[in-house]
Scaffold this active site. Structure first.
Site, mmCIF file in Angstrom:
data_model
loop_
_atom_site.group_PDB
_atom_site.id
_atom_site.type_symbol
_atom_site.label_atom_id
_atom_site.label_comp_id
_atom_site.label_asym_id
_atom_site.label_seq_id
_atom_site.Cartn_x
_atom_site.Cartn_y
_atom_site.Cartn_z
ATOM 1 N N SER A 54 0.765 -1.085 0.054
ATOM 2 C CA SER A 54 0.035 0.005 0.137
ATOM 3 C C SER A 54 0.939 1.142 0.026
ATOM 4 O O SER A 54 2.138 1.356 0.429
ATOM 5 C CB SER A 54 -0.942 -0.172 1.292
ATOM 6 O OG SER A 54 -1.582 1.384 1.378
ATOM 7 N N LYS A 78 1.890 -2.806 6.514
ATOM 8 C CA LYS A 78 2.268 -2.585 5.200
ATOM 9 C C LYS A 78 3.531 -2.085 5.175
ATOM 10 O O LYS A 78 4.274 -2.222 4.108
ATOM 11 C CB LYS A 78 1.041 -1.613 4.566
ATOM 12 C CG LYS A 78 -0.296 -2.154 4.367
ATOM 13 C CD LYS A 78 -0.375 -3.227 3.470
ATOM 14 C CE LYS A 78 -1.732 -3.834 3.508
ATOM 15 N NZ LYS A 78 -1.860 -5.022 2.335
ATOM 16 N N TYR A 136 -2.699 -1.286 10.394
ATOM 17 C CA TYR A 136 -2.567 -1.563 8.948
ATOM 18 C C TYR A 136 -1.227 -0.933 8.544
ATOM 19 O O TYR A 136 -0.657 -1.298 7.344
ATOM 20 C CB TYR A 136 -3.560 -0.635 8.233
ATOM 21 C CG TYR A 136 -3.874 -0.575 6.605
ATOM 22 C CD1 TYR A 136 -4.443 -2.035 6.029
ATOM 23 C CD2 TYR A 136 -3.364 0.312 6.085
ATOM 24 C CE1 TYR A 136 -4.329 -2.233 4.819
ATOM 25 C CE2 TYR A 136 -3.478 0.389 4.662
ATOM 26 C CZ TYR A 136 -3.991 -0.949 3.973
ATOM 27 O OH TYR A 136 -4.035 -0.936 2.664
#
Length: 254
Positions: A134, A151, A147
């Protein structure tokens, strides 16, 4: 891609389904894996993929079974698209189970797949690992610490794979998009609002086109949103200024 065998995890929807469909169009022999077996089979049927498999790719045993089924039924795996991901957790995510899930799916699933595939690829002298990370892995994610952290780790692991095995036939690419029109973007949380404020929201099919072009060129960093590269440069050149800007963006969307 023609004649190559590819596994796409998280392939029943979003970026994964778009990747599978484009790979089929390019002549690849595709296996779709997804946590939801019925959706995996439906996606395989609609895209022309040869097989749809229900698999929890955070499980080493289920990954091994997925690869074994692919090799037995179709042939040696040439390309592995580690695309399955989760966007769990708000803030620091007080529940350790959310951290564990994010680490398992967003990072350790990549490690476990590579552990199974890389020895095979080294014997054959070639193989391709594509990690879906991401833009949050290069920058950060406003809202969710699990998250953002996982990532970042996915990007770091892809870098390590390339550095360690790139001269021995193992190719690696790392996908780092911003907003993509998938279910993960549709829940209205602060991170999703920040992503929408930062740039265009692309369709999964647009992202898939960027991925296949990068793989054909054997290019490591895949940036469907080209502005991410400029953001990354600004971050590297003046970290404090970049952090202040991110705090302003957070205040704007909170």
């Amino acid at each position: 891609m023609s004649g190559r065998t590819a596994i796409v995890t998280g392939g029943a929807g979003g970026i994964g389904a778009a990747l599978a469909a484009r790979l089929v169009t390019a002549g690849a022999r595709v296996v779709i894996a997804d946590l939801d077996h019925a959706h995996a089979e439906a996606a395989a049927e609609s895209s022309g993929a040869l097989l749809g498999v229900g698999a929890d790719v955070s499980s080493a045993a289920e990954l091994a079974d997925l690869i074994a089924r692919t090799e037995k039924g179709i042939g040696p795996v040439d390309l592995f698209f580690a695309n399955a991901g989760v966007g769990v957790g708000d803030g620091l995510a007080e529940d350790d189970a959310e951290w564990a899930l994010a680490l398992d799916v967003n990072v350790l699933a990549h490690v476990r797949a590579a552990r199974l595939l890389v020895p095979r690829w080294l014997e054959r002298g070639e193989g391709y690992f594509v990690s879906t990370a991401s833009a949050a892995g290069l920058l950060t994610q406003i809202g969710s610490a699990p998250y953002s952290v996982t990532k970042h780790a996915a990007v770091a692991f892809a870098e390590w794979l390339s550095v360690t095995y790139g001269d021995r036939g193992v190719r690696v690419s790392c996908l780092c998009p911003m907003g993509v029109n998938t279910a993960m973007l549709g829940d209205g949380h602060m991170g999703a609002q920040a992503v929408r404020a930062a740039g265009a929201v692309l369709e999964p099919e647009q992202v898939a086109a960027h991925v296949l072009a990068a793989v054909e060129e054997e290019r490591f960093l895949i940036l469907p949103h080209p502005e991410v590269l400029e953001f990354f440069r600004r971050k590297a050149s003046d970290y404090d200024r970049w952090l202040a800007g991110m705090r302003r963006l957070q205040a704007k969307v909170s």
